[in-house]
Write a protein that holds these residues in place. Structure first.
Motif, PDB file in Angstrom:
ATOM      1  N   LYS A  14      25.856  49.177  43.217  1.00  0.00           N
ATOM      2  CA  LYS A  14      26.003  50.327  42.333  1.00  0.00           C
ATOM      3  C   LYS A  14      26.200  51.572  43.198  1.00  0.00           C
ATOM      4  O   LYS A  14      26.625  51.482  44.330  1.00  0.00           O
ATOM      5  CB  LYS A  14      24.782  50.442  41.430  1.00  0.00           C
ATOM      6  CG  LYS A  14      24.577  49.192  40.554  1.00  0.00           C
ATOM      7  CD  LYS A  14      23.356  49.317  39.677  1.00  0.00           C
ATOM      8  CE  LYS A  14      23.167  48.049  38.849  1.00  0.00           C
ATOM      9  NZ  LYS A  14      21.962  48.106  38.005  1.00  0.00           N
ATOM     10  N   GLU A  15      25.885  52.746  42.681  1.00  0.00           N
ATOM     11  CA  GLU A  15      26.126  53.980  43.432  1.00  0.00           C
ATOM     12  C   GLU A  15      25.276  54.048  44.692  1.00  0.00           C
ATOM     13  O   GLU A  15      25.715  54.575  45.708  1.00  0.00           O
ATOM     14  CB  GLU A  15      25.848  55.196  42.532  1.00  0.00           C
ATOM     15  CG  GLU A  15      26.835  55.330  41.377  1.00  0.00           C
ATOM     16  CD  GLU A  15      26.577  56.573  40.552  1.00  0.00           C
ATOM     17  OE1 GLU A  15      25.622  57.302  40.896  1.00  0.00           O
ATOM     18  OE2 GLU A  15      27.315  56.810  39.589  1.00  0.00           O
ATOM     19  N   ASP A  16      24.068  53.520  44.632  1.00  0.00           N
ATOM     20  CA  ASP A  16      23.200  53.519  45.803  1.00  0.00           C
ATOM     21  C   ASP A  16      23.823  52.642  46.895  1.00  0.00           C
ATOM     22  O   ASP A  16      24.069  51.447  46.675  1.00  0.00           O
ATOM     23  CB  ASP A  16      21.820  52.980  45.423  1.00  0.00           C
ATOM     24  CG  ASP A  16      20.850  53.039  46.591  1.00  0.00           C
ATOM     25  OD1 ASP A  16      21.243  53.515  47.674  1.00  0.00           O
ATOM     26  OD2 ASP A  16      19.692  52.596  46.423  1.00  0.00           O
ATOM     27  N   PRO A  17      24.093  53.189  48.080  1.00  0.00           N
ATOM     28  CA  PRO A  17      24.742  52.387  49.129  1.00  0.00           C
ATOM     29  C   PRO A  17      23.886  51.228  49.638  1.00  0.00           C
ATOM     30  O   PRO A  17      24.399  50.331  50.307  1.00  0.00           O
ATOM     31  CB  PRO A  17      25.007  53.411  50.238  1.00  0.00           C
ATOM     32  CG  PRO A  17      24.047  54.522  49.989  1.00  0.00           C
ATOM     33  CD  PRO A  17      23.853  54.574  48.507  1.00  0.00           C
ATOM     34  N   ASN A  38      31.885  50.088  35.769  1.00  0.00           N
ATOM     35  CA  ASN A  38      30.601  50.756  35.618  1.00  0.00           C
ATOM     36  C   ASN A  38      29.535  49.774  35.085  1.00  0.00           C
ATOM     37  O   ASN A  38      29.797  49.049  34.132  1.00  0.00           O
ATOM     38  CB  ASN A  38      30.753  51.943  34.650  1.00  0.00           C
ATOM     39  CG  ASN A  38      29.527  52.834  34.630  1.00  0.00           C
ATOM     40  OD1 ASN A  38      28.964  53.161  35.660  1.00  0.00           O
ATOM     41  ND2 ASN A  38      29.118  53.204  33.434  1.00  0.00           N
ATOM     42  N   PRO A  39      28.360  49.690  35.720  1.00  0.00           N
ATOM     43  CA  PRO A  39      27.809  50.577  36.765  1.00  0.00           C
ATOM     44  C   PRO A  39      28.136  50.162  38.195  1.00  0.00           C
ATOM     45  O   PRO A  39      27.652  50.789  39.129  1.00  0.00           O
ATOM     46  CB  PRO A  39      26.309  50.466  36.515  1.00  0.00           C
ATOM     47  CG  PRO A  39      26.112  49.063  36.058  1.00  0.00           C
ATOM     48  CD  PRO A  39      27.339  48.722  35.250  1.00  0.00           C
ATOM     49  N   LEU A  40      28.933  49.121  38.404  1.00  0.00           N
ATOM     50  CA  LEU A  40      29.273  48.691  39.754  1.00  0.00           C
ATOM     51  C   LEU A  40      30.354  49.599  40.336  1.00  0.00           C
ATOM     52  O   LEU A  40      31.256  50.038  39.621  1.00  0.00           O
ATOM     53  CB  LEU A  40      29.765  47.242  39.739  1.00  0.00           C
ATOM     54  CG  LEU A  40      28.775  46.199  39.183  1.00  0.00           C
ATOM     55  CD1 LEU A  40      29.392  44.815  39.224  1.00  0.00           C
ATOM     56  CD2 LEU A  40      27.459  46.223  39.949  1.00  0.00           C
ATOM     57  N   THR A  41      30.256  49.847  41.633  1.00  0.00           N
ATOM     58  CA  THR A  41      31.206  50.748  42.282  1.00  0.00           C
ATOM     59  C   THR A  41      31.919  50.108  43.465  1.00  0.00           C
ATOM     60  O   THR A  41      32.951  50.629  43.902  1.00  0.00           O
ATOM     61  CB  THR A  41      30.486  52.017  42.787  1.00  0.00           C
ATOM     62  OG1 THR A  41      29.452  51.644  43.718  1.00  0.00           O
ATOM     63  CG2 THR A  41      29.868  52.779  41.609  1.00  0.00           C
ATOM     64  N   ASP A  42      31.403  49.029  44.025  1.00  0.00           N
ATOM     65  CA  ASP A  42      32.005  48.459  45.215  1.00  0.00           C
ATOM     66  C   ASP A  42      31.696  46.976  45.301  1.00  0.00           C
ATOM     67  O   ASP A  42      30.766  46.488  44.643  1.00  0.00           O
ATOM     68  CB  ASP A  42      31.494  49.178  46.463  1.00  0.00           C
ATOM     69  CG  ASP A  42      32.418  48.998  47.664  1.00  0.00           C
ATOM     70  OD1 ASP A  42      33.488  48.366  47.501  1.00  0.00           O
ATOM     71  OD2 ASP A  42      32.069  49.488  48.759  1.00  0.00           O
ATOM     72  N   TYR A  43      32.454  46.264  46.145  1.00  0.00           N
ATOM     73  CA  TYR A  43      32.229  44.833  46.346  1.00  0.00           C
ATOM     74  C   TYR A  43      32.698  44.437  47.742  1.00  0.00           C
ATOM     75  O   TYR A  43      33.505  45.141  48.367  1.00  0.00           O
ATOM     76  CB  TYR A  43      32.982  44.006  45.294  1.00  0.00           C
ATOM     77  CG  TYR A  43      34.475  43.946  45.505  1.00  0.00           C
ATOM     78  CD1 TYR A  43      35.062  42.885  46.199  1.00  0.00           C
ATOM     79  CD2 TYR A  43      35.312  44.962  45.027  1.00  0.00           C
ATOM     80  CE1 TYR A  43      36.435  42.850  46.406  1.00  0.00           C
ATOM     81  CE2 TYR A  43      36.680  44.917  45.236  1.00  0.00           C
ATOM     82  CZ  TYR A  43      37.237  43.863  45.918  1.00  0.00           C
ATOM     83  OH  TYR A  43      38.589  43.810  46.140  1.00  0.00           O
ATOM     84  N   VAL A  44      32.202  43.324  48.243  1.00  0.00           N
ATOM     85  CA  VAL A  44      32.626  42.763  49.530  1.00  0.00           C
ATOM     86  C   VAL A  44      32.541  41.242  49.447  1.00  0.00           C
ATOM     87  O   VAL A  44      31.761  40.684  48.669  1.00  0.00           O
ATOM     88  CB  VAL A  44      31.757  43.261  50.712  1.00  0.00           C
ATOM     89  CG1 VAL A  44      32.024  44.717  51.024  1.00  0.00           C
ATOM     90  CG2 VAL A  44      30.280  43.010  50.444  1.00  0.00           C
TER      91      VAL A  44
END
Length: 287
Positions: A171-174, A254-260
């Protein structure tokens, strides 16, 4: 898998297993009252005794369950999907495999030196037939290292071809990296809970195949006292389901912002909490 990890995080719960085992045993007796059930009943009793011994060794597991009952708080149940991209090429040879091939080649050379004229003629005639039936192809094997490997592009699936890749989201928290998951609601199925939320969270084009219905493991995480007061839960219990990536692209919503996409050895860059490495080393495949 019963060893407790620091800070209240541990793999499984022996008392939880004992309760589920007793319930399973009583259910099976109702469904299968015949004598053929004796073997299953014996196995369940042996498992119960084994886990009871583990409870005596690790009383902290039982203590946690007692604290939940005394505080009149429940676990927040969640389902998580371990989405794997399987290796697309054969793994690199180990050192012992290379040594074995050298030894086999040396044995073949020794045999050819002592071969008769008829045996040598037979070998060459076989090679001529192979060249006639299977002409040389205009291409060779693909390079094992890709451009995304060189650029360390962890959003790409075209990297680490000989290893399994696992999908992580945040989410937004890195520092909030985790496997895709969803919160369970009363009356729902644990696997269906996370299966239903995958496409709304990661994109409609994602196609994933779940391997089996039961979870492969679960993890209990005890909340700090402040968070217990805020949420009303003693902690969260996450059930993990294995699944296989089939096709499609990832588009987090939303609420996800990134993936790897990462290998097992790269998980340490994203999970740095106490007990994380111990848990995931036992949960995931080596390659």
């Amino acid at each position: 898998s019963l060893l407790p990890a620091p800070c209240g995080n541990f793999i499984g719960s022996s008392s939880f297993f004992l309760k589920s085992t007793s319930m399973m045993s009583s259910s099976l007796k109702v469904l299968f009252p015949s004598r053929s059930f004796c073997g299953i009943s014996t196995i369940l009793r042996l498992q119960t005794r084994f886990f009871a011994k583990q409870t005596a060794i690790h009383p902290r597991l039982v203590l946690t369950e007692k604290e939940v009952e005394e505080n009149s708080k429940n676990w927040l149940l969640k389902s998580a999907a371990i989405i794997e991209r399987y290796p697309t090429i054969t793994p690199s040879k180990e050192e012992w495999e290379i040594e074995l091939e050298k030894y086999q080649r040396s044995r073949d050379v020794a045999k050819r030196r002592n071969a008769t004229h008829d045996e040598i003629r037979k070998v060459f005639s076989t090679r001529d037939e192979q060249k006639r039936d299977f002409p040389e192809l205009p291409f060779g094997p693909r390079d094992r290292t890709t451009e995304d490997d060189l650029n360390d592009n962890r959003k790409s699936l075209d990297r680490k071809l000989e290893f399994r890749l696992y999908l992580l989201v945040r989410k937004e928290d890195p520092n909030s990296w985790h496997f895709p998951q969803a919160t369970w609601s009363q009356g729902d199925n644990l696997r269906r809970t996370v299966e239903r939320e995958l496409r709304p969270q990661l994109g409609r084009k994602l196609d994933v195949y779940f391997i089996g219905n039961p979870p492969v493991s679960f993890r209990s995480i005890v909340y700090p006292e402040e968070k217990q007061v805020q949420t009303g839960f003693y902690g969260e219990r996450v059930f993990f389901f294995r699944s296989m990536y089939v096709t499609g692209s990832i588009r987090p919503k939303n609420p996800l912002t990134d993936y790897v996409w990462v290998t097992k050895s790269e998980l340490k860059d994203y999970f740095q909490g106490e007990g994380d490495q111990e848990f995931y080393n036992k949960l995931l495949w080596n390659r």
